[in-house]
Design an enzyme around this catalytic site. Structure first.
Site, PDB file in Angstrom:
ATOM      1  N   SER A  16       8.388  -6.847   3.844  1.00  0.00           N
ATOM      2  CA  SER A  16       7.263  -7.462   3.146  1.00  0.00           C
ATOM      3  C   SER A  16       6.788  -8.698   3.912  1.00  0.00           C
ATOM      4  O   SER A  16       6.377  -8.574   5.064  1.00  0.00           O
ATOM      5  CB  SER A  16       7.642  -7.772   1.701  1.00  0.00           C
ATOM      6  OG  SER A  16       6.487  -7.981   0.922  1.00  0.00           O
ATOM      7  N   GLU A  22       5.404   2.024  -3.133  1.00  0.00           N
ATOM      8  CA  GLU A  22       5.475   0.567  -2.985  1.00  0.00           C
ATOM      9  C   GLU A  22       5.002  -0.158  -4.244  1.00  0.00           C
ATOM     10  O   GLU A  22       5.646  -1.075  -4.739  1.00  0.00           O
ATOM     11  CB  GLU A  22       4.609   0.112  -1.802  1.00  0.00           C
ATOM     12  CG  GLU A  22       4.966   0.704  -0.455  1.00  0.00           C
ATOM     13  CD  GLU A  22       6.016  -0.096   0.289  1.00  0.00           C
ATOM     14  OE1 GLU A  22       6.588  -1.039  -0.288  1.00  0.00           O
ATOM     15  OE2 GLU A  22       6.257   0.227   1.467  1.00  0.00           O
ATOM     16  N   HIS A  64       8.696  -0.573  -3.643  1.00  0.00           N
ATOM     17  CA  HIS A  64       8.766  -1.661  -2.670  1.00  0.00           C
ATOM     18  C   HIS A  64      10.137  -2.331  -2.736  1.00  0.00           C
ATOM     19  O   HIS A  64      10.663  -2.596  -3.806  1.00  0.00           O
ATOM     20  CB  HIS A  64       7.668  -2.673  -3.021  1.00  0.00           C
ATOM     21  CG  HIS A  64       7.426  -3.739  -2.006  1.00  0.00           C
ATOM     22  ND1 HIS A  64       6.870  -3.489  -0.781  1.00  0.00           N
ATOM     23  CD2 HIS A  64       7.630  -5.081  -2.052  1.00  0.00           C
ATOM     24  CE1 HIS A  64       6.736  -4.628  -0.107  1.00  0.00           C
ATOM     25  NE2 HIS A  64       7.210  -5.601  -0.861  1.00  0.00           N
TER      26      HIS A  64
END
Length: 582
Positions: A224, A349, A483
């Site tokens: 990320s 995600e 995610h």
């Protein structure tokens, strides 16, 4: 269009490090050791000599851990809102058995609702095998939307170390203190957190051989905001602005979001000016001196930060251009072509962020799933507001609720009465628009520039939950391959994964992923050590490796077109535009 005030994105991106927590200047490289081998051999087993002094860690099984090593002077006083400076030397032996302070950030349900307020936070941690030397080095850059997280106890790299790798994790300045773009501050403002990362990488070059690592074989990896940081360091290396020679391979996990980043002048107007004003420094003759004054407390800075979100700005300092512009440079001059890149994303995600919204609302006593058409449309509008193309959010929302033979949502929204249809459609939009299609485009761009490129697609739809038996029932939908869920497969222990309900097949996938990550760090080729899973360079046939326990390693190659179709990337390449944009 306001790039910086999309609260939906802030909520989305902030949660990355919160979830990770639940998973519980800078020049070229230096070839010299901080001490010669004879001196090192005379030290006790858990003591190492660095250029600043000796550190004493602790041994746990076959792993030695050295925590809380300062790599920079405390960024306080004249060093607040300034590029970092190397740590001062110390006398005696530094106790390296505990993590250093986390960098300032607001408290939340994931850190005991306690603000981190100590600006003395630039520390790193080294995990090394108890035997051997010249091990490949992997340096982890944590995520968290550049406003939260740390390199501390959230990550457990013991299984990487067991494979003969030295792992380094780091802290870097966050939020206003790390990424405030403001006139009157030294060059590099808007990027101080990235400069912290560079200095940590310089520390690795200068010291890691004393810990059994090979300074000539360093891989940076992150998820990320950490993956976004990896891409930023690649841009800096290609531009010759500080990162060159500090690493040799790069892994980007779900870090392809917002590749255009924010231009420095835009950041100064939309973030810098409001924050400087909130801190009472707008009319100061010397803005930097005002912001460094003791009267501007850390708590006041966090209050001024509020709900703003941050990305590194470009146009000066270590980022003369954005990630996207660097990828578009003719001949690939903006990316270091000798640095192999491994990059990937997860099938679902967007679900993590909606899950955390639901859990937060439930804990606050007001459960609030996205369960009406009006709420869904409003959320889609807020999410897409930051797209500079000017999208027709209502049309996108309608298209993702399509119930014909080829609906866009993943999984398809085929039951108009399903309670989770709005949530899953919203999560699919977020997954494809923000993450997956950007990542798939970047794989092609990197490979097309001659960069050795390896792509993956994490699709374990039953990945162990982050939330445990108390919180998981609060969700109105399945997390799937959300995610951050892939992090635990590489940076967590088998015992922790077992406790979360991982199956034998998922643990086998985890071991396979560790093998891929280690092989890439060692050789620049993630193909498995035993030859059962060949992972070709993307240039050889536009193929990705699909990471899921349902597919044997020997059958894991998929064409990029399959992933692009699953994420509707043709749709997002030519999305519906608002009437005033047509």
């Amino acid at each position: 269009m306001n790039f910086l005030q999309n609260q939906s994105f802030w909520r989305m991106s902030m949660t990355t490090a919160l979830a990770a927590a639940m998973l519980a200047g800078c020049g070229g490289s230096s070839s010299g050791s901080s001490s010669d081998s004879d001196d090192t051999a005379e030290l006790p087993p858990n003591v190492r000599q660095t250029q600043s002094g000796q550190v004493e860690g602790v041994e746990q099984g076959a792993v030695r851990m050295f925590k809380g090593i300062p790599f920079a002077k405390p960024p306080v006083g004249d060093l607040r809102f300034a590029p970092p400076q190397p740590a001062d030397a110390w006398e005696g032996v530094l106790d390296a058995s505990e993590f250093g302070n986390s960098c300032p950030q607001t408290g939340s349900a994931f850190n005991g609702f306690t603000d981190s307020l100590d600006e003395d936070c630039l520390y790193l941690n080294v995990y090394t095998p108890t035997e051997g030397e010249n091990h490949p080095v992997m340096v982890w850059i944590h995520g968290g939307a550049f406003i939260t997280g740390s390199g501390g106890e959230s990550y457990e790299p013991s299984r990487l170390v067991d494979q003969g790798v030295v792992v380094v994790t780091m802290n870097y300045r966050l939020g206003v203190l790390g990424f405030l773009p403001a006139a009157g501050l030294p060059e590099g403002n808007g990027q101080f957190g990235l400069l912290d990362q560079q200095l940590a990488l310089k520390w690795v070059q200068d010291n890691i051989d004393a810990f059994g690592g090979d300074a000539g074989n360093v891989t940076i990896f992150g998820e990320s905001a950490g993956g976004h940081s990896v891409l930023s360091q690649l841009v800096s290396a290609g531009a010759g602005t500080g990162s060159e020679g500090l690493f040799h391979k790069a892994i980007v996990q779900s870090g392809a979001y917002q590749p255009t980043q924010v231009p420095q002048p835009v950041g100064e107007v939309l973030i810098g000016s409001p924050v400087v004003a909130a801190l009472g420094c707008s009319d100061a003759g010397d803005v930097a001196a005002c912001l460094r004054d003791e009267s501007v407390t850390t708590a006041a800075i966090l209050e001024a930060q509020g709900d703003l979100w941050f990305n590194p700005t470009w146009g000066q300092g270590m980022l003369p251009y954005s990630i996207q512009a660097a990828l578009s440079q003719a001949g690939g001059a903006a990316f270091p072509q000798g640095v192999p890149v491994m990059t990937g994303n997860n099938l679902h995600e967007g679900r993590l962020f909606l899950a955390l919204d639901e859990i937060s609302a439930t804990l606050a006593g007001a459960p609030d799933p996205v369960d009406t058409l009006e709420e869904y449309q409003a959320e889609v509008g807020a999410l897409l507001a930051s797209d500079p193309r000017g999208l027709d959010a209502d049309q996108v929302a309608a298209d993702y609720l399509n119930t014909d033979s080829s609906p866009l949502a993943t999984p398809p929204v085929t039951d108009p009465a399903a309670a989770d249809r709005f949530t899953l459609a919203l999560a699919s939009i977020q997954t494809s628009w923000r993450f997956a299609c950007n990542q798939l485009a970047q794989v092609g761009s990197l490979s097309g520039q001659g960069v050795p490129t390896f792509g993956y697609w994490f699709t374990d739809e039953d990945a162990p939950s982050l939330f445990g038996p108390e919180l998981t029932p609060m969700l109105s939908f399945d997390l799937g391959a959300a995610h951050a869920l892939e992090i635990q497969y590489v940076l967590n222990s088998e015992a922790t994964m077992r406790a979360r309900g991982a199956s034998d097949e998922q643990l086998a996938l985890s071991e396979r992923m560790i093998d891929h990550w280690v092989q890439f760090a060692r050789y620049g080729d993630p193909s498995s050590a035993d030859g059962t899973a060949t992972w070709p360079d993307y240039a050889a046939g536009s193929q990705l490796v699909e990471l899921t326990p349902e597919i044997p390693a020997s059958e894991s190659l998929v064409n990029v077109s399959e992933a692009a179709a699953a994420h509707n990337c043709a749709y997002w390449a030519n999305p519906p535009l608002a009437p005033d944009q047509i």
